[in-house]
Design a protein around this motif. Sequence first.
Motif, PDB file in Angstrom:
ATOM      1  N   UNK A 291     -11.969  -9.467   1.595  1.00 20.30           N
ATOM      2  CA  UNK A 291     -11.398  -8.366   2.364  1.00 20.30           C
ATOM      3  C   UNK A 291     -10.652  -8.953   3.555  1.00 20.30           C
ATOM      4  N   UNK A 292      -9.407  -8.545   3.725  1.00 22.50           N
ATOM      5  CA  UNK A 292      -8.567  -9.108   4.783  1.00 22.50           C
ATOM      6  C   UNK A 292      -7.738  -7.992   5.399  1.00 22.50           C
ATOM      7  N   UNK A 293      -7.543  -8.049   6.713  1.00 20.67           N
ATOM      8  CA  UNK A 293      -6.731  -7.093   7.452  1.00 20.67           C
ATOM      9  C   UNK A 293      -5.531  -7.837   8.020  1.00 20.67           C
ATOM     10  N   UNK A 294      -4.328  -7.290   7.790  1.00 20.42           N
ATOM     11  CA  UNK A 294      -3.099  -7.880   8.315  1.00 20.42           C
ATOM     12  C   UNK A 294      -2.358  -6.842   9.139  1.00 20.42           C
ATOM     13  N   UNK A 295      -1.386  -7.321   9.929  1.00 26.47           N
ATOM     14  CA  UNK A 295      -0.484  -6.371  10.578  1.00 26.47           C
ATOM     15  C   UNK A 295       0.572  -5.945   9.571  1.00 26.47           C
ATOM     16  N   UNK A 296       1.498  -5.105   9.985  1.00 28.30           N
ATOM     17  CA  UNK A 296       2.486  -4.574   9.042  1.00 28.30           C
ATOM     18  C   UNK A 296       3.470  -5.633   8.572  1.00 28.30           C
ATOM     19  N   UNK A 297       3.511  -6.782   9.245  1.00 27.88           N
ATOM     20  CA  UNK A 297       4.386  -7.882   8.830  1.00 27.88           C
ATOM     21  C   UNK A 297       3.677  -8.854   7.885  1.00 27.88           C
ATOM     22  N   UNK A 321      -3.353 -15.342  11.882  1.00 29.06           N
ATOM     23  CA  UNK A 321      -1.966 -15.570  12.251  1.00 29.06           C
ATOM     24  C   UNK A 321      -1.093 -16.078  11.127  1.00 29.06           C
ATOM     25  N   UNK A 322      -1.709 -16.554  10.031  1.00 31.46           N
ATOM     26  CA  UNK A 322      -0.909 -17.006   8.889  1.00 31.46           C
ATOM     27  C   UNK A 322      -0.485 -15.805   8.051  1.00 31.46           C
ATOM     28  N   UNK A 323       0.496 -16.008   7.180  1.00 29.77           N
ATOM     29  CA  UNK A 323       1.000 -14.923   6.342  1.00 29.77           C
ATOM     30  C   UNK A 323       0.096 -14.710   5.134  1.00 29.77           C
ATOM     31  N   UNK A 324      -0.188 -13.452   4.839  1.00 34.71           N
ATOM     32  CA  UNK A 324      -1.000 -13.092   3.678  1.00 34.71           C
ATOM     33  C   UNK A 324      -0.363 -13.610   2.391  1.00 34.71           C
ATOM     34  N   UNK A 325       0.977 -13.602   2.324  1.00 29.49           N
ATOM     35  CA  UNK A 325       1.682 -14.039   1.114  1.00 29.49           C
ATOM     36  C   UNK A 325       1.557 -15.537   0.878  1.00 29.49           C
ATOM     37  N   UNK A 330       3.391 -14.127  -5.106  1.00 23.80           N
ATOM     38  CA  UNK A 330       4.521 -15.034  -4.973  1.00 23.80           C
ATOM     39  C   UNK A 330       5.051 -14.968  -3.551  1.00 23.80           C
ATOM     40  N   UNK A 331       5.218 -16.098  -2.878  1.00 21.31           N
ATOM     41  CA  UNK A 331       5.677 -16.080  -1.479  1.00 21.31           C
ATOM     42  C   UNK A 331       6.996 -15.346  -1.332  1.00 21.31           C
ATOM     43  N   UNK A 332       7.015 -14.377  -0.432  1.00 16.18           N
ATOM     44  CA  UNK A 332       8.232 -13.630  -0.155  1.00 16.18           C
ATOM     45  C   UNK A 332       8.577 -12.560  -1.160  1.00 16.18           C
ATOM     46  N   UNK A 333       7.755 -12.403  -2.215  1.00 18.59           N
ATOM     47  CA  UNK A 333       8.098 -11.441  -3.260  1.00 18.59           C
ATOM     48  C   UNK A 333       7.075 -10.323  -3.380  1.00 18.59           C
ATOM     49  N   UNK A 334       5.781 -10.657  -3.439  1.00 22.52           N
ATOM     50  CA  UNK A 334       4.760  -9.643  -3.698  1.00 22.52           C
ATOM     51  C   UNK A 334       4.429  -8.790  -2.480  1.00 22.52           C
ATOM     52  N   UNK A 335       4.492  -9.364  -1.270  1.00 23.76           N
ATOM     53  CA  UNK A 335       4.122  -8.561  -0.101  1.00 23.76           C
ATOM     54  C   UNK A 335       5.080  -7.392   0.106  1.00 23.76           C
ATOM     55  N   UNK A 336       6.410  -7.555  -0.055  1.00 22.93           N
ATOM     56  CA  UNK A 336       7.284  -6.369   0.015  1.00 22.93           C
ATOM     57  C   UNK A 336       6.947  -5.305  -1.025  1.00 22.93           C
ATOM     58  N   UNK A 338       3.885  -4.645  -2.029  1.00 24.10           N
ATOM     59  CA  UNK A 338       2.738  -3.936  -1.463  1.00 24.10           C
ATOM     60  C   UNK A 338       3.201  -2.892  -0.442  1.00 24.10           C
ATOM     61  N   UNK A 339       4.052  -3.301   0.481  1.00 22.30           N
ATOM     62  CA  UNK A 339       4.480  -2.367   1.534  1.00 22.30           C
ATOM     63  C   UNK A 339       5.272  -1.205   0.954  1.00 22.30           C
ATOM     64  N   UNK A 340       6.105  -1.473  -0.053  1.00 28.77           N
ATOM     65  CA  UNK A 340       6.869  -0.384  -0.684  1.00 28.77           C
ATOM     66  C   UNK A 340       5.942   0.627  -1.342  1.00 28.77           C
ATOM     67  N   UNK A 341       4.932   0.130  -2.088  1.00 30.30           N
ATOM     68  CA  UNK A 341       3.993   1.032  -2.748  1.00 30.30           C
ATOM     69  C   UNK A 341       3.125   1.775  -1.734  1.00 30.30           C
ATOM     70  N   UNK A 342       2.789   1.109  -0.615  1.00 31.24           N
ATOM     71  CA  UNK A 342       2.006   1.785   0.424  1.00 31.24           C
ATOM     72  C   UNK A 342       2.801   2.904   1.070  1.00 31.24           C
ATOM     73  N   UNK A 343       4.088   2.665   1.326  1.00 35.28           N
ATOM     74  CA  UNK A 343       4.919   3.704   1.908  1.00 35.28           C
ATOM     75  C   UNK A 343       5.080   4.895   0.952  1.00 35.28           C
ATOM     76  N   UNK A 344       5.103   4.597  -0.340  1.00 38.05           N
ATOM     77  CA  UNK A 344       5.315   5.649  -1.330  1.00 38.05           C
ATOM     78  C   UNK A 344       4.032   6.404  -1.654  1.00 38.05           C
ATOM     79  N   UNK A 345       2.925   5.666  -1.850  1.00 40.60           N
ATOM     80  CA  UNK A 345       1.686   6.288  -2.333  1.00 40.60           C
ATOM     81  C   UNK A 345       0.541   6.282  -1.320  1.00 40.60           C
TER      82      UNK A 345
END
Length: 479
Positions: A291-297, A321-325, A330-336, A338-345
């Motif tokens: 279980x991990x908590x990140x900021x919106x970035x 402070x490190x990036x979840x991705x 995939x670095x730079x690919x999967x995290x967007x 996640x955020x897109x699906x979170x905004x939608x659903x």
Amino acid sequence: MASSVTPLSATDAGFGDLDAKTAASLLAVAGDIALVMDSAGVIRDVALSGAESQFDGATQWIGRPWIETVTPDSRAKIDTLLKEALSSGVSKRRQVNNLLIDGIDVPMSYTALRMGRDGGLIAVGRDMRHVSALQQRLVEAQQAMERDYWRLRHVETRYRLLFQIASDAILVIDATTLKVLDANSAAGQVWGDTPDRLIGRTFPFGADAAGTHLLEELTATARSAGRAGDVLVTIAPGGRSYHASASCFRQESATLLLVRLAAADVGPSVSAAADSPLRVIDLIERSPDGFVVTDLEGRVLTANRAFLDITELASEEQLRGTLFSTYIGRPGADFPVFTTMLKKNGAVRLMATSARGSHGHQSEVEVSAVWAPESEEPCIGFTVRDIGRRLAATPQGARDLTRAVEELTTLVGRVSLRDLVRDTVDLVERHFIEAALELTNDNRTSAAEVLGVSRQSLYVKLRRHRLVAPGSGEEPPVS
């Protein structure tokens, strides 16, 4: 004319007037392979039953001692088989591991017999690969069930511990009948009774008329909307005021309500803190799932021990402070994504991806996520579950194919679409040909029938995909 058969005896095993080679051919029908040997255990001939491809190179054993055709740990068993056959005529059945030309170990079950009085021997063997595969699957299934059982026991123990030590009163209620199914110690203190005596009572109870009405509306809202906000009620016998909230959840096809009462004099800020993501992380620190908590970035704010194990880091300070991705997807690919699906659903459920440790270890995981963009400290909570054990039960070929296709995907943007499609088609074709050969125990004719192609076409594809060794002499029949 009646024929006579010379029976095997404890002192003289024989097959009448049959020569050793003919006897070996007959015995091979009862097994998968028969080895003709002299009294010293040197192989003089080999007889096979069925497809010869099951024992590629077995004929090259001719002229070699039988004991040299098995793995080192099986040589003592071969010595015992030879001694028993020479002394009593027939040996007991023993399982050994044969070494084929390509270095593969093949589990075999052998019985050795003495032929006549000249001391010649015949060893009849059965291929035990299918039995070994079934045994391995059974062991893996038993181990998986054992691990799942203890994991559930540990989760239940943690749940019971957290449930009982919580400072807020908590009731678990059947959403249909409103009967109390479970209550913690704090709930007993609120109602002035033991938790066991609260079980079975119909909720709400113990409040004044106005409080009862508010609690009825609270449970009705929770059943329809899934969650209901705080209401202020007074509970006898202490006459203290409490902030009551409720949420709805499903368990074993039943709908349940979780009702929580927090003392009103604690203050709403502390009550809200109990529901914050950081508080939840603290409660599930010992959870078997990461279980991990990140900021919106996507920068990590906090994580539990299970996620540190996935990332192969020693402390939370190294991770913060490190990036979840960096570790998931995939670095730079999967995290967007996640955020897109979170905004939608508003939530992401069981998204399959991969995890990478800081020391190079990779594993397959399922990721679920939820976010709180409007809270005082906007954040995203991720649950990461290792599913490597579950995938281990799938065929190895399917995992290899999936991994290979994923590797081709990384070439998008560097290789033309036509080349990517061609390479993918070749990869899939090779995979299915290998699967057909494995299904038919490397029988080319049967594999061609399974795939629905001619044998000549199959041999062309085998050469194109380099599945036939150069110069092996394996050519398609001339039609």
